[in-house]
Structure formats: structure tokens, C-alpha cells
Design a protein around this motif. Structure first.
Motif, PDB file in Angstrom:
ATOM      1  N   ARG A 108       0.828  -1.208   0.000  1.00 39.63           N
ATOM      2  CA  ARG A 108       0.000   0.000   0.000  1.00 39.63           C
ATOM      3  C   ARG A 108       0.862   1.258   0.000  1.00 39.63           C
ATOM      4  NH1 ARG A 108      -3.541  -0.905   5.209  1.00 39.63           N
ATOM      5  NH2 ARG A 108      -1.401  -1.164   5.927  1.00 39.63           N
ATOM      6  N   GLU A 109       0.236   2.371  -0.348  1.00 41.15           N
ATOM      7  CA  GLU A 109       0.966   3.631  -0.492  1.00 41.15           C
ATOM      8  C   GLU A 109       1.724   3.993   0.777  1.00 41.15           C
ATOM      9  OE1 GLU A 109       0.145   8.353  -1.549  1.00 41.15           O
ATOM     10  OE2 GLU A 109      -1.456   6.882  -1.754  1.00 41.15           O
ATOM     11  N   ARG A 110       1.128   3.723   1.931  1.00 36.85           N
ATOM     12  CA  ARG A 110       1.786   4.059   3.190  1.00 36.85           C
ATOM     13  C   ARG A 110       2.358   2.817   3.869  1.00 36.85           C
ATOM     14  NH1 ARG A 110      -1.548   8.073   6.879  1.00 36.85           N
ATOM     15  NH2 ARG A 110       0.499   8.156   7.843  1.00 36.85           N
ATOM     16  N   GLY A 111       2.475   1.735   3.089  1.00 40.31           N
ATOM     17  CA  GLY A 111       3.044   0.514   3.628  1.00 40.31           C
ATOM     18  C   GLY A 111       4.549   0.625   3.794  1.00 40.31           C
ATOM     19  N   VAL A 112       5.094  -0.316   4.547  1.00 44.92           N
ATOM     20  CA  VAL A 112       6.524  -0.321   4.850  1.00 44.92           C
ATOM     21  C   VAL A 112       7.041  -1.747   4.740  1.00 44.92           C
ATOM     22  CG1 VAL A 112       8.271   0.123   6.627  1.00 44.92           C
ATOM     23  CG2 VAL A 112       6.358   1.681   6.366  1.00 44.92           C
ATOM     24  N   VAL A 113       8.279  -1.893   4.270  1.00 44.19           N
ATOM     25  CA  VAL A 113       8.925  -3.200   4.189  1.00 44.19           C
ATOM     26  C   VAL A 113       9.365  -3.616   5.585  1.00 44.19           C
ATOM     27  CG1 VAL A 113      10.897  -4.477   3.253  1.00 44.19           C
ATOM     28  CG2 VAL A 113       9.711  -2.795   1.830  1.00 44.19           C
ATOM     29  N   ALA A 114       8.857  -4.750   6.072  1.00 46.54           N
ATOM     30  CA  ALA A 114       9.280  -5.277   7.370  1.00 46.54           C
ATOM     31  C   ALA A 114      10.540  -6.108   7.241  1.00 46.54           C
ATOM     32  CB  ALA A 114       8.161  -6.112   7.994  1.00 46.54           C
ATOM     33  N   ALA A 115      10.712  -6.764   6.098  1.00 42.51           N
ATOM     34  CA  ALA A 115      11.902  -7.575   5.846  1.00 42.51           C
ATOM     35  C   ALA A 115      12.034  -7.783   4.349  1.00 42.51           C
ATOM     36  CB  ALA A 115      11.818  -8.917   6.562  1.00 42.51           C
ATOM     37  N   ALA A 116      13.268  -7.961   3.890  1.00 48.62           N
ATOM     38  CA  ALA A 116      13.518  -8.146   2.459  1.00 48.62           C
ATOM     39  C   ALA A 116      14.429  -9.341   2.243  1.00 48.62           C
ATOM     40  CB  ALA A 116      14.156  -6.892   1.862  1.00 48.62           C
ATOM     41  N   ALA A 136      12.203  -1.379   6.794  1.00 52.15           N
ATOM     42  CA  ALA A 136      11.786  -0.039   7.217  1.00 52.15           C
ATOM     43  C   ALA A 136      11.688   0.935   6.060  1.00 52.15           C
ATOM     44  CB  ALA A 136      12.699   0.536   8.297  1.00 52.15           C
ATOM     45  N   MET A 137      11.934   0.488   4.836  1.00 54.81           N
ATOM     46  CA  MET A 137      11.813   1.348   3.662  1.00 54.81           C
ATOM     47  C   MET A 137      10.340   1.472   3.276  1.00 54.81           C
ATOM     48  SD  MET A 137      13.497   0.713  -0.121  1.00 54.81           S
ATOM     49  CE  MET A 137      15.148   1.194   0.438  1.00 54.81           C
ATOM     50  N   PRO A 138       9.865   2.674   2.917  1.00 56.79           N
ATOM     51  CA  PRO A 138       8.496   2.804   2.420  1.00 56.79           C
ATOM     52  C   PRO A 138       8.277   1.898   1.206  1.00 56.79           C
ATOM     53  CG  PRO A 138       9.424   4.959   2.895  1.00 56.79           C
ATOM     54  CD  PRO A 138      10.554   3.979   3.021  1.00 56.79           C
ATOM     55  N   ARG A 197       9.709   1.144  -6.490  1.00 53.05           N
ATOM     56  CA  ARG A 197      10.424   1.946  -7.476  1.00 53.05           C
ATOM     57  C   ARG A 197      11.803   1.347  -7.758  1.00 53.05           C
ATOM     58  NH1 ARG A 197      11.044   6.563  -4.737  1.00 53.05           N
ATOM     59  NH2 ARG A 197       8.804   6.904  -4.871  1.00 53.05           N
ATOM     60  N   ARG A 198      12.443   0.860  -6.717  1.00 55.60           N
ATOM     61  CA  ARG A 198      13.769   0.270  -6.900  1.00 55.60           C
ATOM     62  C   ARG A 198      13.704  -1.115  -7.528  1.00 55.60           C
ATOM     63  NH1 ARG A 198      17.537   1.882  -1.667  1.00 55.60           N
ATOM     64  NH2 ARG A 198      17.253   4.147  -1.820  1.00 55.60           N
ATOM     65  N   CYS A 199      12.620  -1.839  -7.247  1.00 58.42           N
ATOM     66  CA  CYS A 199      12.504  -3.212  -7.742  1.00 58.42           C
ATOM     67  C   CYS A 199      11.065  -3.459  -8.177  1.00 58.42           C
ATOM     68  CB  CYS A 199      12.923  -4.207  -6.658  1.00 58.42           C
ATOM     69  SG  CYS A 199      12.842  -5.937  -7.176  1.00 58.42           S
ATOM     70  N   PRO A 200      10.722  -3.133  -9.428  1.00 59.61           N
ATOM     71  CA  PRO A 200       9.337  -3.301  -9.896  1.00 59.61           C
ATOM     72  C   PRO A 200       8.829  -4.745  -9.809  1.00 59.61           C
ATOM     73  CG  PRO A 200      10.599  -1.922 -11.411  1.00 59.61           C
ATOM     74  CD  PRO A 200      11.581  -2.503 -10.439  1.00 59.61           C
ATOM     75  N   GLU A 201       9.742  -5.718  -9.805  1.00 59.79           N
ATOM     76  CA  GLU A 201       9.329  -7.122  -9.743  1.00 59.79           C
ATOM     77  C   GLU A 201       9.159  -7.614  -8.299  1.00 59.79           C
ATOM     78  OE1 GLU A 201       8.618  -8.704 -12.563  1.00 59.79           O
ATOM     79  OE2 GLU A 201       9.111  -6.767 -13.500  1.00 59.79           O
ATOM     80  N   LEU A 202       9.232  -6.720  -7.347  1.00 60.89           N
ATOM     81  CA  LEU A 202       9.169  -7.100  -5.942  1.00 60.89           C
ATOM     82  C   LEU A 202       7.828  -7.755  -5.612  1.00 60.89           C
ATOM     83  CD1 LEU A 202      10.842  -6.843  -3.303  1.00 60.89           C
ATOM     84  CD2 LEU A 202       9.634  -4.695  -2.874  1.00 60.89           C
ATOM     85  N   VAL A 203       7.894  -8.887  -4.910  1.00 62.17           N
ATOM     86  CA  VAL A 203       6.690  -9.601  -4.491  1.00 62.17           C
ATOM     87  C   VAL A 203       6.463  -9.337  -3.001  1.00 62.17           C
ATOM     88  CG1 VAL A 203       5.567 -11.846  -4.268  1.00 62.17           C
ATOM     89  CG2 VAL A 203       7.132 -11.403  -6.189  1.00 62.17           C
ATOM     90  N   PHE A 204       5.307  -8.775  -2.667  1.00 58.15           N
ATOM     91  CA  PHE A 204       4.960  -8.514  -1.270  1.00 58.15           C
ATOM     92  C   PHE A 204       4.146  -9.677  -0.706  1.00 58.15           C
ATOM     93  CE2 PHE A 204       6.129  -4.197  -2.226  1.00 58.15           C
ATOM     94  CZ  PHE A 204       6.533  -3.678  -1.001  1.00 58.15           C
ATOM     95  N   LEU A 255       6.615   9.718   9.588  1.00 59.10           N
ATOM     96  CA  LEU A 255       6.347   9.031  10.852  1.00 59.10           C
ATOM     97  C   LEU A 255       5.847   7.603  10.629  1.00 59.10           C
ATOM     98  CD1 LEU A 255       6.481   9.914  13.866  1.00 59.10           C
ATOM     99  CD2 LEU A 255       4.014  10.279  13.741  1.00 59.10           C
ATOM    100  N   ALA A 256       5.158   7.377   9.511  1.00 58.50           N
ATOM    101  CA  ALA A 256       4.523   6.075   9.264  1.00 58.50           C
ATOM    102  C   ALA A 256       5.506   4.903   9.313  1.00 58.50           C
ATOM    103  CB  ALA A 256       3.768   6.101   7.930  1.00 58.50           C
ATOM    104  N   PRO A 257       6.646   4.943   8.586  1.00 61.50           N
ATOM    105  CA  PRO A 257       7.565   3.794   8.666  1.00 61.50           C
ATOM    106  C   PRO A 257       8.212   3.617  10.034  1.00 61.50           C
ATOM    107  CG  PRO A 257       8.503   5.548   7.322  1.00 61.50           C
ATOM    108  CD  PRO A 257       7.080   5.912   7.576  1.00 61.50           C
ATOM    109  N   ILE A 258       8.371   4.717  10.786  1.00 59.90           N
ATOM    110  CA  ILE A 258       8.939   4.609  12.133  1.00 59.90           C
ATOM    111  C   ILE A 258       7.962   3.859  13.034  1.00 59.90           C
ATOM    112  CG2 ILE A 258       9.814   5.898  14.116  1.00 59.90           C
ATOM    113  CD1 ILE A 258      10.478   8.186  12.177  1.00 59.90           C
TER     114      ILE A 258
END
Length: 357
Positions: free
Chosen positions: A38-46, A58-60, A66-73, A265-268
């Protein structure tokens, strides 16, 4: 030295993401992020495949995509992570009662005196890593040394699925060669301050006298003086109880508008709540920390009648503390959120367990 400690730091490799790849073969070899797209979602682990594109925890989520268009959430499954963590800790306790968990995926072990009567900490670390692989089908990296600081640094050297040993003879030279930003416990803000003082490496830090470090870093000066020489006397504490869990971010540029601060503040908040949920703890007191462009620092605090039960509650409490501080004539260089008055999730607010963030 006659009574040198033998310390192991075990750190699971991309723990949450690796569990997801283990349990879903379709995710193996693909860039995976645990979290929300989601737009205000955050990566918990990669996963390591995602990290190759610069995706980090912790990255939005929008930045990660944007960095990895093929990223699977994939959504987090904390019940599964906790169960795997329990199995891993059971392995640790087969070797020593002196286990200090830092989170679900890492811990210190003091194996100076161990239940197997093994003389070699390196051999113990190898056994533990092999058992983790066999019993969980996951990989772990380990660092072995004579103190906690060096063991923690060592576990990062050969990641993933690696082992690194820092002997007493190597300690001082190993620290001297490292950039100061690699030191565990030296965050971005302290790194920047040290760099401004001409401290770029461990060798530079060692060159500074104790009074100089105490003058610039207060009580932490003595700690920095010791670790620059490979000295760290902190024991492994299996009964460690912390009073708070927090996270903070120093921004590359000052935030001027309230909307910028709200978004930052959201990712924090997510970082703090993710660790709380993973450790099954909560708290009643929320503290907001702000450092302005002129380095003035303020905190605002609120305490609820019941422990925080969701990420949304934590964010709402933090935003309620943030909003009255805008508009502001000064830019914001740092934001932090801390949760205290801790208790087990669903329990009373007495400190029982905490976690370093």
C-alpha cells in the motif's frame, strides 16, 4: 588473558523473508518483501534477492517498488516466525543457559562454560548453524569472539550463511580497519557527528583520548574508547528486561511541512509495532521525539488506560503528539517514536520483556 569469554552472536539470514520463501516454493529465487504494498506501507523484511536492488527493511513500500518493480509482497505471519524462533532458541539452550535474545532472529550466547563441555566456541557455532539448517531448513550466520561487540560485528562479515571468528589477537586490528558507520550501536546521527570530528574509522576513534570522547559523547564516550580497542565488558544477560522499544530516523534533508512529517512518521511507527508484535509485547506510553535543524530536541508523551493493541492505535497516538507542533518555523532533522510501560500483549502493563530496535 586467563579467563577470556567465548561469545557467539547468531543472526538468522533475512529471517521473515526466508521463512516465506521456505514455505512457498514459488517465492524462491525471487525478490520478496514482507509487508504491505500500500501507499503508506513499509517493508518489514527483504530477501537477499530484493536487497540486491537496494530494498531494505523499514523502507516505504513505494520506494521499494520503485527500486525493484518485480518485488513480491507477502503479508507477515508472526505466529509462524515466533514458532520458528522458539525452535531456534531451544537449540541454543542445548549448549548454554546464557542466551540473550535481541529479537526473534538474533541472540548472544556465552559458551565459555557450556553444557556439551566443548572447548571450541567456533565448533559450537558450526554445530548450531548445522542444526538450525537441519531442523528449520533456514540458514544462520554467526560471529565468534571474546566479547559481544566483536561477535556482533563478526556475524555480519560473511552473510548470508557464514561464520567469522575474531580472536583476541585480531580484535584491535579488526576494529581499526572498519568504517565507524559499521559499528553496532553507532547510528547515522552519531556517525555524522564522529565524521565531523575527523573520526572515519576505528583507528581514528582509537586515536582520540578518553576526555575528548567524554566531552563530545558524554557517558557513551567511555564505551567508544573501549570498543575502539576491542574491549567490551558487557556480560550476556539472559534475564535482560528493557523498559521501552523505540526507533528513530535522521533525515537527509530537514522536513518543513506537517504533511512531510506525517508521512515520515509512518515507517517509524511500523518498525516499532512490527518488533512489538513479533515479541508479543505492548505498552501504554507513547513518546514522540523531535530534533530540529538547530539541534534543539523535544519530547512529547501520552499514556493510555490500556496497552496499544494495533499499529493504527500506535500511529494515531504518535500523530496526536505530532500535530500540535506544526506549523513550525524550524525544520525537523529527526523523528523518533518509543513505546514504554511494557507488558505482554493482552496483559497488564508491567515490564516483562523487551527488544532492541
Amino acid at each position: 588473558m586467563t579467563s577470556q569469554r567465548k561469545i557467539i552472536h547468531v543472526d538468522m539470514d533475512a529471517f521473515y523473508a526466508s521463512v516465506e520463501q521456505r514455505d512457498n516454493p514459488q517465492l524462491r529465487g525471487r525478490p520478496v518483501a514482507v509487508g504491505s504494498p500500500r501507499e503508506r506501507g513499509v517493508v518489514a523484511a527483504a530477501s537477499y534477492e530484493a536487497r540486491a536492488f537496494g530494498v531494505r527493511s523499514a523502507m516505504p513500500s513505494v520506494t521499494a517498488i520503485r527500486r525493484c518493480p518485480e518485488l513480491v509482497f507477502v503479508p507477515p505471519r508472526f505466529d509462524v516466525y515466533r514458532e520458528v524462533s522458539r525452535r531456534i532458541r531451544a537449540i541454543f539452550f542445548d549448549y548454554t543457559p546464557l542466551v540473550e535474545p535481541l529479537s526473534l532472529d538474533e541472540a548472544y550466547l556465552d559458551v565459555t562454560e557450556n553444557r556439551r563441555g566443548l572447548p571450541s566456541a567456533t565448533h559450537i557455532a558450526e554445530e548450531i548453524r548445522a542444526r538450525i539448517r537441519e531442523e528449520t531448513r533456514l540458514t544462520a550466520s554467526a560471529g565468534v569472539s571474546y566479547n559481544k561487540f566483536l561477535a556482533k560485528l563478526a556475524s555480519d562479515q560473511n552473510k548470508p550463511d557464514g561464520l567469522f571468528v575474531v580472536t583476541p589477537q585480531m580484535g584491535a586490528a579488526f576494529v581499526a580497519s572498519l568504517p565507524i558507520g559499521k559499528f553496532h550501536g553507532v547510528g547515522p546521527a552519531t556517525t555524522k557527528k564522529m565524521n565531523a570530528l575527523g573520526i572515519e574509522t576505528g583507528l581514528d576513534l582509537r586515536a582520540k583520548p578518553l576526555p575528548f570522547l567524554q566531552m563530545h559523547f558524554g557517558k557513551s564516550g567511555s564505551y567508544y574508547y573501549g570498543i575502539a580497542r576491542g574491549v567490551d565488558d558487557r556480560p550476556v544477560r539472559p534475564d535482560r528486561i528493557r523498559k521501552s522499544i523505540g526507533a528513530e530516523v535522521t533525515f537527509a534533508r530537514d522536513l518543513l511541512a506537517r504533511e512531510e512529517a506525517v508521512a515520515a512518521l509512518a515507517p517509524i511507527v511500523t518498525r516499532v509495532f512490527t518488533h512489538c508484535e513479533g515479541a508479543r509485547i505492548s505498552g501504554r506510553t507513547v513518546t514522540l521525539k523531535i530534533k530540529y535543524a538547530d539541534f534543539q530536541q523535544i519530547t512529547r508523551r501520552s499514556t493510555g488506560a490500556a496497552p496499544i493493541a494495533s499499529r493504527g492505535e500506535l500511529e494515531a497516538a504518535a500523530l496526536a503528539l505530532l500535530r500540535p507542533l506544526f506549523p513550525s518555523e524550524k525544520g525537523v532533522r529527526l523523528l523518533g517514536v518509543t513505546l514504554s510501560s511494557l507488558c505482554p500483549a493482552g496483559g497488564s502493563a508491567d515490564p516483562q520483556l523487551s527488544l532492541a530496535v
